[in-house]
Design an enzyme around this catalytic site. Structure first.
Site, PDB file in Angstrom:
ATOM      1  N   TYR A   2      75.835 145.271 110.832  1.00  0.00           N
ATOM      2  CA  TYR A   2      75.627 144.943 112.255  1.00  0.00           C
ATOM      3  C   TYR A   2      76.899 145.162 113.065  1.00  0.00           C
ATOM      4  O   TYR A   2      76.918 144.959 114.270  1.00  0.00           O
ATOM      5  CB  TYR A   2      75.119 143.503 112.435  1.00  0.00           C
ATOM      6  CG  TYR A   2      75.947 142.465 111.729  1.00  0.00           C
ATOM      7  CD1 TYR A   2      77.050 141.887 112.343  1.00  0.00           C
ATOM      8  CD2 TYR A   2      75.639 142.088 110.430  1.00  0.00           C
ATOM      9  CE1 TYR A   2      77.826 140.965 111.683  1.00  0.00           C
ATOM     10  CE2 TYR A   2      76.405 141.159 109.753  1.00  0.00           C
ATOM     11  CZ  TYR A   2      77.502 140.595 110.393  1.00  0.00           C
ATOM     12  OH  TYR A   2      78.277 139.685 109.731  1.00  0.00           O
ATOM     13  N   GLY A  28      72.210 151.464  97.623  1.00  0.00           N
ATOM     14  CA  GLY A  28      73.066 150.370  97.147  1.00  0.00           C
ATOM     15  C   GLY A  28      72.335 149.544  96.107  1.00  0.00           C
ATOM     16  O   GLY A  28      71.093 149.586  96.019  1.00  0.00           O
ATOM     17  N   LEU A  74      71.702 147.288 107.037  1.00  0.00           N
ATOM     18  CA  LEU A  74      72.085 145.876 107.003  1.00  0.00           C
ATOM     19  C   LEU A  74      73.389 145.605 107.754  1.00  0.00           C
ATOM     20  O   LEU A  74      73.695 144.469 108.101  1.00  0.00           O
ATOM     21  CB  LEU A  74      72.242 145.390 105.547  1.00  0.00           C
ATOM     22  CG  LEU A  74      71.020 144.709 104.941  1.00  0.00           C
ATOM     23  CD1 LEU A  74      69.812 145.616 104.931  1.00  0.00           C
ATOM     24  CD2 LEU A  74      71.309 144.205 103.536  1.00  0.00           C
ATOM     25  N   LYS A  88      78.432 134.277  96.383  1.00  0.00           N
ATOM     26  CA  LYS A  88      76.967 134.146  96.281  1.00  0.00           C
ATOM     27  C   LYS A  88      76.478 134.146  94.832  1.00  0.00           C
ATOM     28  O   LYS A  88      75.488 133.498  94.515  1.00  0.00           O
ATOM     29  CB  LYS A  88      76.273 135.277  97.050  1.00  0.00           C
ATOM     30  CG  LYS A  88      76.323 135.122  98.562  1.00  0.00           C
ATOM     31  CD  LYS A  88      75.495 136.219  99.209  1.00  0.00           C
ATOM     32  CE  LYS A  88      75.596 136.195 100.704  1.00  0.00           C
ATOM     33  NZ  LYS A  88      74.770 137.217 101.348  1.00  0.00           N
ATOM     34  N   ASP A 145      68.260 135.664 102.230  1.00  0.00           N
ATOM     35  CA  ASP A 145      68.550 137.039 102.689  1.00  0.00           C
ATOM     36  C   ASP A 145      67.286 137.906 102.742  1.00  0.00           C
ATOM     37  O   ASP A 145      67.067 138.637 103.701  1.00  0.00           O
ATOM     38  CB  ASP A 145      69.587 137.699 101.770  1.00  0.00           C
ATOM     39  CG  ASP A 145      71.012 137.292 102.121  1.00  0.00           C
ATOM     40  OD1 ASP A 145      71.236 136.812 103.241  1.00  0.00           O
ATOM     41  OD2 ASP A 145      71.900 137.458 101.262  1.00  0.00           O
ATOM     42  N   GLU A 200      63.172 130.074  92.212  1.00  0.00           N
ATOM     43  CA  GLU A 200      62.799 131.225  91.367  1.00  0.00           C
ATOM     44  C   GLU A 200      63.441 132.502  91.899  1.00  0.00           C
ATOM     45  O   GLU A 200      63.900 133.350  91.142  1.00  0.00           O
ATOM     46  CB  GLU A 200      61.269 131.393  91.348  1.00  0.00           C
ATOM     47  CG  GLU A 200      60.550 130.461  90.394  1.00  0.00           C
ATOM     48  CD  GLU A 200      61.187 130.411  89.005  1.00  0.00           C
ATOM     49  OE1 GLU A 200      61.337 131.487  88.403  1.00  0.00           O
ATOM     50  OE2 GLU A 200      61.545 129.317  88.535  1.00  0.00           O
TER      51      GLU A 200
HETATM   52  P1  NAP Z   1      77.872 144.151  97.027  1.00  0.00           P
HETATM   53  O1  NAP Z   1      77.180 143.203  96.127  1.00  0.00           O
HETATM   54  O2  NAP Z   1      79.357 144.333  96.926  1.00  0.00           O
HETATM   55  O3  NAP Z   1      77.156 145.609  96.841  1.00  0.00           O
HETATM   56  C1  NAP Z   1      77.598 146.733  97.535  1.00  0.00           C
HETATM   57  C2  NAP Z   1      76.817 147.971  97.073  1.00  0.00           C
HETATM   58  O4  NAP Z   1      77.239 149.072  97.865  1.00  0.00           O
HETATM   59  C3  NAP Z   1      77.064 148.334  95.614  1.00  0.00           C
HETATM   60  O5  NAP Z   1      75.880 148.826  95.052  1.00  0.00           O
HETATM   61  C4  NAP Z   1      78.108 149.447  95.716  1.00  0.00           C
HETATM   62  O6  NAP Z   1      78.000 150.436  94.702  1.00  0.00           O
HETATM   63  C5  NAP Z   1      77.723 150.116  97.020  1.00  0.00           C
HETATM   64  N1  NAP Z   1      78.924 150.712  97.622  1.00  0.00           N
HETATM   65  C6  NAP Z   1      80.049 150.076  98.049  1.00  0.00           C
HETATM   66  N2  NAP Z   1      80.927 150.957  98.529  1.00  0.00           N
HETATM   67  C7  NAP Z   1      80.365 152.188  98.368  1.00  0.00           C
HETATM   68  C8  NAP Z   1      80.799 153.503  98.652  1.00  0.00           C
HETATM   69  N3  NAP Z   1      81.989 153.752  99.217  1.00  0.00           N
HETATM   70  N4  NAP Z   1      79.974 154.537  98.361  1.00  0.00           N
HETATM   71  C9  NAP Z   1      78.762 154.323  97.787  1.00  0.00           C
HETATM   72  N5  NAP Z   1      78.296 153.090  97.489  1.00  0.00           N
HETATM   73  C10 NAP Z   1      79.085 152.036  97.776  1.00  0.00           C
HETATM   74  O7  NAP Z   1      77.626 143.773  98.564  1.00  0.00           O
HETATM   75  P2  NAP Z   1      76.326 143.048  99.199  1.00  0.00           P
HETATM   76  O8  NAP Z   1      76.551 141.576  99.225  1.00  0.00           O
HETATM   77  O9  NAP Z   1      75.122 143.598  98.558  1.00  0.00           O
HETATM   78  O10 NAP Z   1      76.447 143.536 100.731  1.00  0.00           O
HETATM   79  C11 NAP Z   1      76.289 144.889 101.036  1.00  0.00           C
HETATM   80  C12 NAP Z   1      76.304 145.119 102.554  1.00  0.00           C
HETATM   81  O11 NAP Z   1      75.230 144.422 103.168  1.00  0.00           O
HETATM   82  C13 NAP Z   1      77.585 144.648 103.255  1.00  0.00           C
HETATM   83  O12 NAP Z   1      77.888 145.585 104.262  1.00  0.00           O
HETATM   84  C14 NAP Z   1      77.179 143.320 103.859  1.00  0.00           C
HETATM   85  O13 NAP Z   1      77.953 142.997 105.015  1.00  0.00           O
HETATM   86  C15 NAP Z   1      75.722 143.616 104.230  1.00  0.00           C
HETATM   87  N6  NAP Z   1      74.907 142.402 104.322  1.00  0.00           N
HETATM   88  C16 NAP Z   1      74.339 142.121 105.525  1.00  0.00           C
HETATM   89  C17 NAP Z   1      73.544 140.991 105.663  1.00  0.00           C
HETATM   90  C18 NAP Z   1      72.935 140.684 106.997  1.00  0.00           C
HETATM   91  O14 NAP Z   1      72.501 139.541 107.213  1.00  0.00           O
HETATM   92  N7  NAP Z   1      72.834 141.657 107.889  1.00  0.00           N
HETATM   93  C19 NAP Z   1      73.325 140.140 104.563  1.00  0.00           C
HETATM   94  C20 NAP Z   1      73.907 140.475 103.323  1.00  0.00           C
HETATM   95  C21 NAP Z   1      74.706 141.614 103.227  1.00  0.00           C
HETATM   96  P3  NAP Z   1      78.505 150.201  93.195  1.00  0.00           P
HETATM   97  O15 NAP Z   1      77.446 149.353  92.545  1.00  0.00           O
HETATM   98  O16 NAP Z   1      78.598 151.561  92.635  1.00  0.00           O
HETATM   99  O17 NAP Z   1      79.829 149.484  93.302  1.00  0.00           O
END
Ligand code: NAP
Length: 296
Positions: free
Chosen positions: A238, A139, A236, A78, A114, A90
């Site tokens: 599911y 997060g 987020l 992404k 998103d 934007e």
């Molecule tokens: P990402 O960019 O990798 O960000 C993950 C975030 O979670 C980071 O801030 C990370 O902290 C934190 N994190 C990861 N593991 C952790 C842990 N063990 N303890 C504490 N914090 C932790 O991922 P993303 O793309 O934002 O996606 C995040 C989640 O949202 C995923 O589960 C994804 O499947 C879900 N999601 C769902 C949808 C939907 O349509 N429902 C859409 C997008 C994403 P650090 O910064 O410290 O590494």
């Protein structure tokens, strides 16, 4: 000649769309997009595009050369996709991530659905708005950037970004403070005041993967934090459909929502952008109902 459904639906004029990522096998985007095309009688097909990191640029140029109509982008591309596009909305520039790409006569234009998918799911599930709300986002990754920016633009009073790497939360807070009238602050997930902040917030949004399958016994907040019936907790995740966080919040009276609605709405919005159509309300409802029982 016996004609299968695929023979009837794919011909020389069929538009090709897809989703680019790695891994891609888990994605339900093909089912969602192909179901919409079927219901709307649109002559298009949507397929998974598995691509390695080293081949990303070649793959994107290939999609452009083959006149692929449009495509979605998922983990882990992404952010990386942006430098390979000709233009970005934007929102994509502010979020730093695109999940939808339209091919306009060889020019690739990036969008991010998103935030809108999240907001549509939230409003449909709660009948409430973000106006004047104190929001906590757990997060600070791509999903946090999209959801925090959307809630700020839709009138949130404050957003507290909680992350273990606090500098990433601070970057999002700066982006929100510089571009909206919402007040955003970064907080470490080990901050001693976190329990109080969580307890007095109106809406808590978990954007970390903590609690996701297979680690379903994990929770992104301390177990001793309590919720109340005036709070809304949106996870987020599911899969599972009810995380430990949602279970605890629901038992203590909060309204809880999982990420399936966001997943479906970000896909239907992407479909609308790529195909330049509005999906009628009754079709959206049909899509939503047919995918809400999904649980891997
Ligand atoms: P990402 O960019 O990798 O960000 C993950 C975030 O979670 C980071 O801030 C990370 O902290 C934190 N994190 C990861 N593991 C952790 C842990 N063990 N303890 C504490 N914090 C932790 O991922 P993303 O793309 O934002 O996606 C995040 C989640 O949202 C995923 O589960 C994804 O499947 C879900 N999601 C769902 C949808 C939907 O349509 N429902 C859409 C997008 C994403 P650090 O910064 O410290 O590494």
């Amino acid at each position: 000649m016996i004609k299968s459904e695929i023979d009837r639906r794919v011909n020389g004029e069929t538009k090709i769309m897809g989703v680019l990522g790695n891994p891609i096998e888990h994605s339900i985007s093909p089912q969602i997009h192909n179901t919409i095309s079927k219901l709307l009688c649109v002559n298009s097909i949507y397929v998974p595009f598995l691509c390695s990191q080293e081949d990303l640029e070649k793959a994107v140029n290939g999609l452009r050369a083959l006149n692929i109509y449009g495509f979605n982008v998922t983990i882990p591309y992404k952010e990386k996709i942006i430098s390979l596009l000709d233009e970005c909305s934007e929102e994509v520039k502010l979020i730093g991530a695109a999940n939808t790409v339209v091919n306009k006569k060889g020019r690739l234009i990036g969008y991010n659905t998103d935030g809108d998918g999240f907001a549509t799911s939230f409003e449909n599930s709660t009948n409430k708005s973000f106006v004047d709300k104190d929001i906590i986002v757990l997060g600070a990754g791509g999903a946090a950037r999209a959801t925090a920016l959307k809630t700020a633009k839709m009138g949130a009073k404050t957003i507290t970004l909680v992350n273990r790497t606090v500098i990433k939360a601070a970057e999002i807070a700066d982006m929100i403070n510089n571009n909206t009238s919402c007040k955003a602050v970064p907080v470490s997930n080990s901050d001693k005041n976190l329990a109080k902040l969580l307890e007095k917030s109106d809406i808590i949004i978990n954007t970390t993967p903590v609690g996701m399958h297979p680690d379903t016994n994990k929770c992104p907040i301390q177990e001793d934090i309590t919720f109340s019936s005036r709070q809304i907790v949106y996870d987020l995740i599911y899969n599972p459909s009810e995380t430990l966080l949602l279970k605890k919040a629901r038992k203590e009276g909060a309204l809880t929502i999982n990420g399936l609605g966001m997943l479906i709405y970000q896909a239907t919005l992407a479909y609308e952008i790529i195909n330049e159509i509005d999906i009628p309300e009754q079709i959206l409802k049909k899509i939503f109902l047919s995918f809400t029982n999904f649980d891997k």
